[in-house]
Write a protein that holds these residues in place. Structure first.
Motif, PDB file in Angstrom:
ATOM      1  N   SER A   1       0.828  -1.203   0.000  1.00 41.95           N
ATOM      2  CA  SER A   1       0.000   0.000   0.000  1.00 41.95           C
ATOM      3  C   SER A   1       0.864   1.256   0.000  1.00 41.95           C
ATOM      4  O   SER A   1       0.369   2.361   0.210  1.00 41.95           O
ATOM      5  CB  SER A   1      -0.915   0.024   1.231  1.00 41.95           C
ATOM      6  OG  SER A   1      -1.683  -1.143   1.296  1.00 41.95           O
ATOM      7  N   GLY A   2       2.176   1.075  -0.188  1.00 42.18           N
ATOM      8  CA  GLY A   2       3.092   2.205  -0.209  1.00 42.18           C
ATOM      9  C   GLY A   2       3.382   2.775   1.177  1.00 42.18           C
ATOM     10  O   GLY A   2       3.836   3.916   1.301  1.00 42.18           O
ATOM     11  N   GLU A   3       3.117   1.993   2.222  1.00 44.91           N
ATOM     12  CA  GLU A   3       3.347   2.489   3.582  1.00 44.91           C
ATOM     13  C   GLU A   3       4.711   2.025   4.089  1.00 44.91           C
ATOM     14  O   GLU A   3       5.054   0.844   3.987  1.00 44.91           O
ATOM     15  CB  GLU A   3       2.251   1.949   4.526  1.00 44.91           C
ATOM     16  CG  GLU A   3       0.852   2.343   4.128  1.00 44.91           C
ATOM     17  CD  GLU A   3      -0.226   1.521   4.829  1.00 44.91           C
ATOM     18  OE1 GLU A   3      -1.300   2.090   5.105  1.00 44.91           O
ATOM     19  OE2 GLU A   3       0.000   0.335   5.108  1.00 44.91           O
ATOM     20  N   GLU A   4       5.455   2.964   4.645  1.00 46.12           N
ATOM     21  CA  GLU A   4       6.758   2.601   5.208  1.00 46.12           C
ATOM     22  C   GLU A   4       6.560   2.024   6.602  1.00 46.12           C
ATOM     23  O   GLU A   4       5.710   2.491   7.368  1.00 46.12           O
ATOM     24  CB  GLU A   4       7.652   3.836   5.287  1.00 46.12           C
ATOM     25  CG  GLU A   4       8.055   4.351   3.913  1.00 46.12           C
ATOM     26  CD  GLU A   4       9.214   5.338   3.976  1.00 46.12           C
ATOM     27  OE1 GLU A   4       9.344   6.030   5.009  1.00 46.12           O
ATOM     28  OE2 GLU A   4       9.980   5.394   2.998  1.00 46.12           O
TER      29      GLU A   4
ATOM     30  N   GLY B   1      -1.458 -10.126  -0.601  1.00 45.50           N
ATOM     31  CA  GLY B   1      -1.669 -11.498  -1.030  1.00 45.50           C
ATOM     32  C   GLY B   1      -3.071 -11.543  -1.544  1.00 45.50           C
ATOM     33  O   GLY B   1      -3.485 -10.682  -2.314  1.00 45.50           O
ATOM     34  N   LYS B   2      -3.828 -12.507  -1.045  1.00 50.59           N
ATOM     35  CA  LYS B   2      -5.249 -12.571  -1.410  1.00 50.59           C
ATOM     36  C   LYS B   2      -5.924 -11.244  -1.052  1.00 50.59           C
ATOM     37  O   LYS B   2      -6.806 -10.771  -1.742  1.00 50.59           O
ATOM     38  CB  LYS B   2      -5.917 -13.681  -0.584  1.00 50.59           C
ATOM     39  CG  LYS B   2      -6.052 -14.981  -1.331  1.00 50.59           C
ATOM     40  CD  LYS B   2      -6.935 -15.902  -0.522  1.00 50.59           C
ATOM     41  CE  LYS B   2      -7.116 -17.235  -1.218  1.00 50.59           C
ATOM     42  NZ  LYS B   2      -7.656 -18.266  -0.339  1.00 50.59           N
ATOM     43  N   ASN B   3      -5.503 -10.679   0.071  1.00 46.59           N
ATOM     44  CA  ASN B   3      -6.115  -9.434   0.552  1.00 46.59           C
ATOM     45  C   ASN B   3      -5.048  -8.361   0.683  1.00 46.59           C
ATOM     46  O   ASN B   3      -3.931  -8.647   1.101  1.00 46.59           O
ATOM     47  CB  ASN B   3      -6.754  -9.658   1.932  1.00 46.59           C
ATOM     48  CG  ASN B   3      -7.579 -10.932   1.967  1.00 46.59           C
ATOM     49  OD1 ASN B   3      -8.613 -11.027   1.334  1.00 46.59           O
ATOM     50  ND2 ASN B   3      -7.083 -11.945   2.680  1.00 46.59           N
ATOM     51  N   LYS B   4      -5.409  -7.127   0.343  1.00 46.60           N
ATOM     52  CA  LYS B   4      -4.464  -6.028   0.514  1.00 46.60           C
ATOM     53  C   LYS B   4      -4.708  -5.442   1.900  1.00 46.60           C
ATOM     54  O   LYS B   4      -5.831  -5.019   2.221  1.00 46.60           O
ATOM     55  CB  LYS B   4      -4.706  -4.980  -0.570  1.00 46.60           C
ATOM     56  CG  LYS B   4      -3.524  -4.027  -0.715  1.00 46.60           C
ATOM     57  CD  LYS B   4      -3.669  -3.212  -1.983  1.00 46.60           C
ATOM     58  CE  LYS B   4      -2.344  -2.544  -2.348  1.00 46.60           C
ATOM     59  NZ  LYS B   4      -2.487  -1.776  -3.579  1.00 46.60           N
ATOM     60  N   ILE B   5      -3.684  -5.451   2.721  1.00 44.95           N
ATOM     61  CA  ILE B   5      -3.856  -4.975   4.085  1.00 44.95           C
ATOM     62  C   ILE B   5      -2.993  -3.743   4.326  1.00 44.95           C
ATOM     63  O   ILE B   5      -1.781  -3.766   4.075  1.00 44.95           O
ATOM     64  CB  ILE B   5      -3.527  -6.112   5.088  1.00 44.95           C
ATOM     65  CG1 ILE B   5      -4.638  -7.174   4.986  1.00 44.95           C
ATOM     66  CG2 ILE B   5      -3.417  -5.578   6.521  1.00 44.95           C
ATOM     67  CD1 ILE B   5      -4.315  -8.472   5.609  1.00 44.95           C
ATOM     68  N   SER B   6      -3.641  -2.694   4.783  1.00 48.85           N
ATOM     69  CA  SER B   6      -2.921  -1.445   4.990  1.00 48.85           C
ATOM     70  C   SER B   6      -2.803  -1.153   6.481  1.00 48.85           C
ATOM     71  O   SER B   6      -3.751  -1.363   7.244  1.00 48.85           O
ATOM     72  CB  SER B   6      -3.661  -0.309   4.254  1.00 48.85           C
ATOM     73  OG  SER B   6      -3.941   0.759   5.124  1.00 48.85           O
ATOM     74  N   ILE B   7      -1.638  -0.695   6.883  1.00 52.86           N
ATOM     75  CA  ILE B   7      -1.407  -0.367   8.298  1.00 52.86           C
ATOM     76  C   ILE B   7      -2.266   0.828   8.693  1.00 52.86           C
ATOM     77  O   ILE B   7      -2.807   0.890   9.797  1.00 52.86           O
ATOM     78  CB  ILE B   7       0.097  -0.086   8.562  1.00 52.86           C
ATOM     79  CG1 ILE B   7       0.918  -1.348   8.275  1.00 52.86           C
ATOM     80  CG2 ILE B   7       0.328   0.401   9.984  1.00 52.86           C
ATOM     81  CD1 ILE B   7       2.425  -1.147   8.288  1.00 52.86           C
ATOM     82  N   GLY B   8      -2.450   1.750   7.754  1.00 51.49           N
ATOM     83  CA  GLY B   8      -3.276   2.931   8.023  1.00 51.49           C
ATOM     84  C   GLY B   8      -4.701   2.550   8.399  1.00 51.49           C
ATOM     85  O   GLY B   8      -5.281   3.107   9.325  1.00 51.49           O
ATOM     86  N   SER B   9      -5.276   1.561   7.700  1.00 49.16           N
ATOM     87  CA  SER B   9      -6.666   1.171   7.993  1.00 49.16           C
ATOM     88  C   SER B   9      -6.751   0.065   9.034  1.00 49.16           C
ATOM     89  O   SER B   9      -7.769  -0.063   9.707  1.00 49.16           O
ATOM     90  CB  SER B   9      -7.382   0.687   6.734  1.00 49.16           C
ATOM     91  OG  SER B   9      -6.875   1.261   5.591  1.00 49.16           O
ATOM     92  N   ASN B  10      -5.746  -0.768   9.142  1.00 47.50           N
ATOM     93  CA  ASN B  10      -5.785  -1.879  10.100  1.00 47.50           C
ATOM     94  C   ASN B  10      -4.468  -1.976  10.853  1.00 47.50           C
ATOM     95  O   ASN B  10      -3.603  -2.789  10.527  1.00 47.50           O
ATOM     96  CB  ASN B  10      -6.076  -3.197   9.383  1.00 47.50           C
ATOM     97  CG  ASN B  10      -7.487  -3.250   8.833  1.00 47.50           C
ATOM     98  OD1 ASN B  10      -7.710  -3.022   7.655  1.00 47.50           O
ATOM     99  ND2 ASN B  10      -8.453  -3.508   9.698  1.00 47.50           N
TER     100      ASN B  10
ATOM    101  N   ASN C   1       6.317  -0.766  13.696  1.00 45.86           N
ATOM    102  CA  ASN C   1       5.770   0.588  13.744  1.00 45.86           C
ATOM    103  C   ASN C   1       5.830   1.252  12.387  1.00 45.86           C
ATOM    104  O   ASN C   1       6.565   0.819  11.496  1.00 45.86           O
ATOM    105  CB  ASN C   1       6.453   1.426  14.834  1.00 45.86           C
ATOM    106  CG  ASN C   1       7.949   1.244  14.821  1.00 45.86           C
ATOM    107  OD1 ASN C   1       8.596   1.609  13.847  1.00 45.86           O
ATOM    108  ND2 ASN C   1       8.499   0.631  15.875  1.00 45.86           N
ATOM    109  N   SER C   2       5.000   2.250  12.252  1.00 42.41           N
ATOM    110  CA  SER C   2       4.861   2.935  10.975  1.00 42.41           C
ATOM    111  C   SER C   2       4.310   4.323  11.259  1.00 42.41           C
ATOM    112  O   SER C   2       3.399   4.475  12.081  1.00 42.41           O
ATOM    113  CB  SER C   2       3.879   2.160  10.095  1.00 42.41           C
ATOM    114  OG  SER C   2       3.530   2.936   8.965  1.00 42.41           O
ATOM    115  N   THR C   3       4.838   5.323  10.582  1.00 45.50           N
ATOM    116  CA  THR C   3       4.345   6.688  10.825  1.00 45.50           C
ATOM    117  C   THR C   3       2.882   6.822  10.422  1.00 45.50           C
ATOM    118  O   THR C   3       2.183   7.706  10.890  1.00 45.50           O
ATOM    119  CB  THR C   3       5.181   7.723  10.036  1.00 45.50           C
ATOM    120  OG1 THR C   3       5.238   7.288   8.681  1.00 45.50           O
ATOM    121  CG2 THR C   3       6.585   7.862  10.595  1.00 45.50           C
ATOM    122  N   ILE C   4       2.418   5.892   9.561  1.00 45.91           N
ATOM    123  CA  ILE C   4       1.036   5.951   9.086  1.00 45.91           C
ATOM    124  C   ILE C   4       0.036   5.414  10.127  1.00 45.91           C
ATOM    125  O   ILE C   4      -1.158   5.649  10.036  1.00 45.91           O
ATOM    126  CB  ILE C   4       0.921   5.169   7.743  1.00 45.91           C
ATOM    127  CG1 ILE C   4      -0.285   5.635   6.922  1.00 45.91           C
ATOM    128  CG2 ILE C   4       0.838   3.687   7.960  1.00 45.91           C
ATOM    129  CD1 ILE C   4       0.055   6.691   5.930  1.00 45.91           C
TER     130      ILE C   4
END
Lengths: 340, 263
Positions: B56-59, B226-235, B162-165
């Protein structure tokens, strides 16, 4: 030749005793009344012994089980209140922190197959890990508790008598706690005497019993006065927004459902409900009469024939309370063997 | 006279020890090391310092990666399956502990073309008596941080970083995935079995003189994509919720076979 036989017999007897050293001096034993169902606890993997019980009792009342040595199991489960915390709606923990729920009374746990208000724990042996390691309750790690117990000289003889070892492991510590809690059986209320033919209800108690059978027994069914199920009783959602059983099953049908609590020792265990919102028995009963809130997961028994709740006249309510007091077991809450 | 008594005594004591030991033919066993190595895309996994970028482009940085593997089985070239005995088939892989990443199993000698294992702990062991949860499965010691006390059961897979997002105060993300289907009432079952075809990159050939190592690589990026795109920002925190199934579906496909050595 006769001498040989005698020696051999003696040796065999000694050896046979050595095989079963755990069953010594059993004076305080677990009893299941004839009118109770079969206990669900797995006694086969945790046989109750006097020494195991004694160790469990010591552990139950020992604040060493908490991180700052301030809180024991008995802090929120006091024997004089049928092992709940009288007068506290939500249980208190370390540094005055509040938990989300009202500590339930501990009694007749051998007949319970799920523990906690949401039934998230299915084995009594695993139950104490939750409060001991909860940051708000006792804040410890099991590893640390085991190490503190093993370093404490008071425990050496207790552990040796219970398990024949010089130190304890986590599983044994939990089994000892289970032994103590399993012995917290409440079976000596007036209800029990009537059941055994040793006493008779007064006419008002009998009328109250009939009301109970007609209106309450479907969920709080005798003789345990709970069917161990999880139900949404239509309590208005509070600021805690506790979704109850749903957090365990993730099944939307379980939203806001909580375990049906036993009504035994009801006079000694206020406040009532999972969040202790009702401070009097009368208020708790009034909830069913007039305050049940309709919602999709409300228990079907509370919306029969288009009516919400369970209608009770003032007279019925009074008689019901008179009957419920026959479930109070004074000998249980004053039992010195169980008290701190 | 005395000796008779002693013999009787010995006999009596032996009879106390009811558990007969199963004879294990050690001479006829081979050792296979399962070597787990973790990467993030095309970079090696390094805990704490390195910044990676997910699908998702999240660092993000990774601070912990731990998971159980269990119920290991191996398929021979003739199609027969060897199931590693239950009690020797539970391992906790912990990125921060080098030795945990190379569990050893013993197998009968032979040629193997496929292996499979469960990520997590099966429902049976999840509901065993506390006295039978030893070593890495002991919730009072080694498994303490891989166990839910309030919803009795093991955490199968744990990824933290951890992630700044991240919307969390401490900028952390935490994926603790468990749930074996429930005991008193049904719930989500996140038990995943991974099958690895060893043929393309070399199968296992073991005889009694040989030790083999199967090198397996787990790619952390696959947890997010993978099967699902998981974003740290949303989850940013996924634990015992319905969404945990999406994370489990993803990590079930994070493992590939790299090579096998037979020495």
């Amino acid at each position: 030749m006769k001498k040989v036989a005698t020696i051999s017999t003696l040796v065999l007897i000694v050896a046979a005793f050595a095989c079963q050293k755990e069953i010594v001096n059993q004076v305080f034993s677990f009893k299941s009344p004839s009118y109770f169902p079969k206990p669900t606890y797995h006694f086969a993997t945790n046989k109750i012994t006097d020494a195991g019980f004694a160790l469990g009792k010591k552990l139950f009342y020992d604040p060493l089980l908490s991180i700052d040595n301030s809180t024991s199991c008995g802090s929120c489960h006091t024997s004089t209140s049928a092992f709940t915390h009288n007068d506290h709606d939500l249980s208190h923990g370390l540094n005055g922190a509040l938990t989300k729920r009202n500590s339930p009374p501990l009694m007749n746990l051998a007949w319970s197959s799920t523990f906690m208000w949401d039934g998230g724990i299915a084995d009594l042996d695993l139950q104490p890990i939750a409060p001991i390691t909860s940051e708000i309750e006792m804040g410890e790690t099991m590893e640390n508790v085991v190490s503190k117990i093993n370093k404490n000289p008071i425990y050496k003889p207790l552990i040796y008598k219970a398990f024949g070892t010089n130190s304890i492991t986590g599983d044994k510590l939990l089994k000892a706690l289970s032994q103590f809690m399993l012995m917290c059986t409440s079976t000596e209320a007036k209800y029990d005497s009537v059941k055994r033919g040793q006493a008779k209800y007064t006419s008002v108690e009998q009328e109250g019993y009939n009301i109970f059978l007609a209106k309450c027994n479907a969920c709080h069914n005798e003789p345990l006065f709970t069917d161990n199920s999880f139900r949404n009783t239509g309590l208005k959602t509070s600021i805690l927004n506790d979704s109850g059983r749903y957090v365990i099953t993730l099944d939307k049908r379980d939203l806001f459902s909580f375990k049906v609590p036993s009504l035994r020792n009801i006079s000694y265990t206020p406040p009532y409900m999972h969040d202790g919102r009702f401070f009097s028995l009368s208020d708790a009963i009034e909830h069913y009469n007039s305050q049940v809130v309709n919602m999709p997961t409300l228990d079907p028994l509370l919306k029969r024939e288009g009516n919400l709740g369970i209608r009770l006249t003032k007279d019925e309510k009074t008689k019901l309370i008179v009957f419920l007091k026959t479930l109070d077991d004074r000998s249980f809450i004053t039992n010195r063997k169980l008290a701190e | 006279m005395k000796s008779k008594a002693i013999i009787l005594l010995v006999f009596a004591f032996l009879s106390c020890n009811k558990k007969a030991m199963e004879p294990v033919d050690y001479a006829n066993r081979s050792r296979i090391t399962l070597s787990f190595n973790h990467v993030v895309g095309n970079q090696p996994l390094s805990l704490g310092n390195t910044t990676y970028t997910n699908g998702s482009g999240e660092e993000f940085k990774v601070t912990s990666l731990k998971y159980f593997i269990s119920n290991i089985s191996l398929t021979k070239t003739d199609g027969s399956v060897y199931v590693v005995p239950q009690d020797s088939s539970y391992f906790l892989i912990d990125e921060s502990e080098y030795t945990s990443k190379a569990p050893i199993i013993t197998t009968p000698p032979g040629q193997y073309k496929q292996m499979s294992f469960v990520i997590g702990v099966d429902s049976l062991r999840n509901t065993k008596d506390i006295s039978q949860r030893l070593g890495i499965l002991d919730p009072t010691t080694s498994a303490a941080d891989m166990y839910w006390t309030w919803n009795s059961g093991y955490i199968f897979f744990k990824l933290e970083g951890n992630s700044t997002i991240s919307p969390q105060m401490d900028k952390s993300f935490r994926y603790h995935i468990g749930l074996y289907g429930g005991i008193t009432s049904g719930t989500i079952n996140n038990i995943k079995r991974v099958s690895i075809d060893l043929n393309p990159l070399g199968g296992v050939k073991v005889n009694d003189a040989k030790n083999s190592t199967i090198f397996i690589q787990g790619d952390v990026l696959k947890v997010f994509t993978g099967k699902n795109k998981i974003s740290i920002g949303s989850n940013s925190v996924v634990m015992a919720t319905p969404f945990s199934a999406s994370v489990a579906e993803n990590y079930a496909n994070m493992f590939v076979h790299v090579k096998t050595t037979n020495d």
